[in-house]
Design an enzyme around this catalytic site. Structure first.
Site, PDB file in Angstrom:
ATOM      1  N   HIS A  55     166.910  65.593  -8.076  1.00 49.37           N
ATOM      2  CA  HIS A  55     167.171  64.236  -8.572  1.00 49.37           C
ATOM      3  C   HIS A  55     165.881  63.414  -8.646  1.00 49.37           C
ATOM      4  CE1 HIS A  55     169.685  60.405  -8.485  1.00 49.37           C
ATOM      5  NE2 HIS A  55     168.533  59.943  -8.050  1.00 49.37           N
ATOM      6  N   GLU A  56     165.122  63.408  -7.560  1.00 55.42           N
ATOM      7  CA  GLU A  56     163.908  62.585  -7.534  1.00 55.42           C
ATOM      8  C   GLU A  56     162.834  63.115  -8.491  1.00 55.42           C
ATOM      9  OE1 GLU A  56     164.003  59.803  -6.269  1.00 55.42           O
ATOM     10  OE2 GLU A  56     165.659  59.944  -4.850  1.00 55.42           O
TER      11      GLU A  56
ATOM     12  N   HIS B  61     163.560  62.028 -11.897  1.00 60.91           N
ATOM     13  CA  HIS B  61     163.154  60.634 -12.096  1.00 60.91           C
ATOM     14  C   HIS B  61     161.690  60.544 -12.507  1.00 60.91           C
ATOM     15  CE1 HIS B  61     166.651  58.315 -11.270  1.00 60.91           C
ATOM     16  NE2 HIS B  61     166.742  58.610  -9.985  1.00 60.91           N
TER      17      HIS B  61
ATOM     18  N   HIS C   9     170.396  55.599 -13.626  1.00 56.43           N
ATOM     19  CA  HIS C   9     171.323  56.657 -13.239  1.00 56.43           C
ATOM     20  C   HIS C   9     172.524  56.616 -14.181  1.00 56.43           C
ATOM     21  CE1 HIS C   9     169.205  55.635  -9.434  1.00 56.43           C
ATOM     22  NE2 HIS C   9     169.258  56.935  -9.216  1.00 56.43           N
TER      23      HIS C   9
END
Length: 637
Positions: free
Chosen positions: A181-182, A185, A276
């Site tokens: 997830h990070e 990003h 998100h």
């Protein structure tokens, strides 16, 4: 730094953990650096391709003052090495000519270094307790350097030390999902990067000013309406991704041909809002703002990566063969446009009973033991998260007459869902074991393993009193072309046809009662190619796809049963991870023209080592709530 424009190659992600090494203990370091982060990077390098950097990756030293007449740099920024809470090593920068006097004769070189070999992006990892490490924030990340084509080439990733779990409480799949997830990003999925996206020809989707930058609004770059649509809904700003491949993937997933954009999260402030997916329609997706028990990657996220113009991905678009690296994401699948537009609860009834629930568990802090149900994906037994909050919910998120009644998760819009029970800090899934005692499980004829799914049933062994209403039970299911075989006991099966959703099927033999036929497409996919098959094991979070098991981040092996940890990788030499794609050799076609063929004879290649965004997990809500319910179930189980 130069980009090769000849061919797309698997992205090479360099992890710099030099800061992390002095910030966590040896056990945490080994787990985060060698296991979790590498698992995320290995999966991404298999799913994402990029035009590779030629030579070593070196960043430009940013200039603080430019001479008007010559355009030369008069002075570099004092903090040019800064990247969030991390200082990038000077040797990762290129040399920079500086002319403080304005004359060529007085120029000097601000020295850099050799750069990072075999890398297309550098991710700098730390574990520092900062002002952003508040509440339920587990980690945060952002981009800090971009290439000439605006592709991010450096970013930071900070773990919040106060939220690092001790070894006994770690959730492997959730931890790898957080890392993935990070990193996503830093690569593309951020409101600060959307304005820099490019089309397939490399043209900026958002027009640029004379400085080559997107327009600024309210202190931030703002993406063009061809990328992001902004609407005012009852005084609340809503944003929708309208990129072509994202829209196509979403239309196919939701079964809504008129869909024109995919909603982004509107809650959570700068750390969560607009960077998100909206969890109301994308619950359990890895790019939702709050982690679920087992996050998974959808084709919409892969499509967004490709729509950025910087990457090519395995998946995202609906290919003729359906080949994709996406995981088992079924939330909202095939539910139609109404799922995207309607309230989850209408007149106190669930608008989509197999996704949202209404049974109240009483006070949220001290829930009652209600009916054992099935999660929306049938992977686990669970309980409805509908409960009475201490205060009234925000008006736009009230779904019942009682303003305090609603689901426990804010990011899902307080829509109540059936969530897995938690035991000893871990979610319970049918694959690994249920929630009943062994005696009760045998009484219901349960089975656990890779093919096990939650099925609503009253089926009970003869001599025992069956439940009055159907409840969740774990049973082996096997997908056929037009039906699902559901195991009642060893050699006792019930057959549910493709169009028999919700139909009662009586059981026989040593068991009495019935099962409720689950939705075929949820278990098996529209064509039956995604679900469990006899003789072909695939361990969740892997998913069946066209006869093979597609592994999620953090797993590997032919059946995705092996955790992608350092200790296990030695059994999979040369980075071999059973890739999702296979070669199709056609009669009469030269080998050199075979799609996907890199070399002949085939040989594995040795792989090299591999604005603020927050990701939240709240054990005080999800885990505590569902652990409490499981504790209440134990006495009668």
């Amino acid at each position: 730094m130069r980009v090769q424009e000849t061919a797309w190659k698997p992205i090479r992600i360099h992890l710099d953990t030099s800061a992390l090494e002095s910030q966590v203990d040896a056990g945490q370091l080994t787990y985060l650096r060698d296991d979790v982060l590498q698992a995320a990077v290995r999966w991404l390098s298999n799913a994402v391709q990029v035009l590779p950097v030629e030579g070593s990756l070196r960043y430009e030293q940013q200039c603080a003052a430019v001479l008007t007449a010559s355009g030369r740099c008069a002075r570099v920024q004092a903090n040019f090495q800064e990247c969030g809470p991390i200082t990038i090593p000077r040797e990762h920068f290129a040399d920079k000519e500086v002319c403080p006097s304005g004359r060529l004769a007085g120029c000097e070189v601000s020295s850099g270094g050799a750069g990072i070999p075999n890398a297309d992006v550098g991710i700098y990892v730390s574990a520092v307790q900062t002002q952003w490490c508040t509440g339920t924030t587990v980690a945060y990340a952002s981009t800090c350097r971009q290439a000439e084509d605006d592709r991010p080439v450096a970013g930071y990733f900070n773990f919040c030390p106060n939220r690092l779990s001790p070894a006994a409480e770690r959730n492997w799949h959730q931890d790898v999902a957080i890392a993935t997830h990070e990193i996503l990003h830093t690569m593309a999925f951020s409101s600060s990067l959307f304005p820099f996206f490019r089309d397939i020809l490399g043209t900026p989707r958002t027009p640029r000013n004379d400085w080559g930058l997107p327009p600024i609004q309210d202190g931030s770059y703002r993406a063009d309406s061809s990328t992001l649509r902004v609407e005012d809904v009852d005084g609340l700003e809503r944003r929708f991704i309208v990129l072509p491949k994202v829209v196509q993937a979403a239309r196919h997933h939701f079964g809504c041909t008129s869909l024109e954009g995919v909603a982004l999260e509107e809650q959570g402030g700068d750390g969560s809002a607009f960077s998100h997916w909206d969890a109301r329609i994308m619950h359990t997706e890895v790019m939702a703002a709050e982690s679920s028990a087992m996050p998974r990657i959808s084709d919409m996220t892969l499509a967004l990566m490709e729509d950025s113009g910087w990457y090519r991905v395995l998946g995202g678009l609906v290919a003729s063969d359906g080949d994709s690296a996406a995981g088992h994401f079924v939330f909202g699948r095939g539910k139609g446009c109404g799922f995207l537009q309607q309230s989850c609860i209408i007149d106190s009834q669930s608008a989509f009973p197999d996704t949202f629930c209404t049974e109240s568990q009483g006070d949220c802090s001290h829930p009652n033991a209600g009916t054992v149900g099935c999660s929306h994906d049938h992977l686990s037994l669970g309980a409805c998260t509908n409960c009475l909050h201490r205060d009234s919910l925000p008006a736009r998120y009230r779904h019942f007459d009682n303003p305090r009644l609603g689901g426990i998760a804010a990011y899902v819009g307080y829509c109540p869902t059936v969530e897995p029970f938690w035991s000893s800090g871990q979610p319970t899934f049918c694959a690994s074991g249920g929630v009943y005692s062994d005696r009760t499980s045998q009484r219901f004829g349960e089975s656990h393993g890779p093919a096990s799914r939650c099925v609503l049933s009253t089926a009970t062994k003869s001599g025992f009193v069956p439940p009055e209403e159907p409840q969740g039970t774990c049973r082996d299911v096997f997908c056929l072309e037009d039906a699902v075989r559901i195991r009642i006991s060893d050699n006792n099966f019930v057959l549910c046809g493709k169009e028999e959703t919700g139909v009662r099927k009586s059981v026989f033999g040593q068991f009495a009662g019935y099962i409720l036929c689950p939705r075929y497409a949820t278990i098996c996919g529209q064509t039956g190619a995604e679900g469990p098959r006899e003789g072909a094991e695939c361990h969740f979070p892997g998913t069946h796809r066209h006869g093979r098991c597609v592994c999620a981040p953090g797993t590997m092996g032919a059946d995705c049963s092996v955790l992608d940890k350092a200790a296990n990788r030695q059994d999979f030499p040369y980075g071999l991870r059973y890739p999702q794609q296979e070669l199709e050799l056609k009669v009469g076609l030269e080998l050199s023209r075979t799609e996907g063929l890199l070399a002949w004879p085939l040989a594995p290649a040795l792989q090299s080592q591999p604005r603020l965004i927050q990701f939240k997990v709240d054990p005080a809500t999800w885990q505590q709530f569902l652990s409490s319910l499981l504790g209440l179930l134990c006495p009668w189980a």
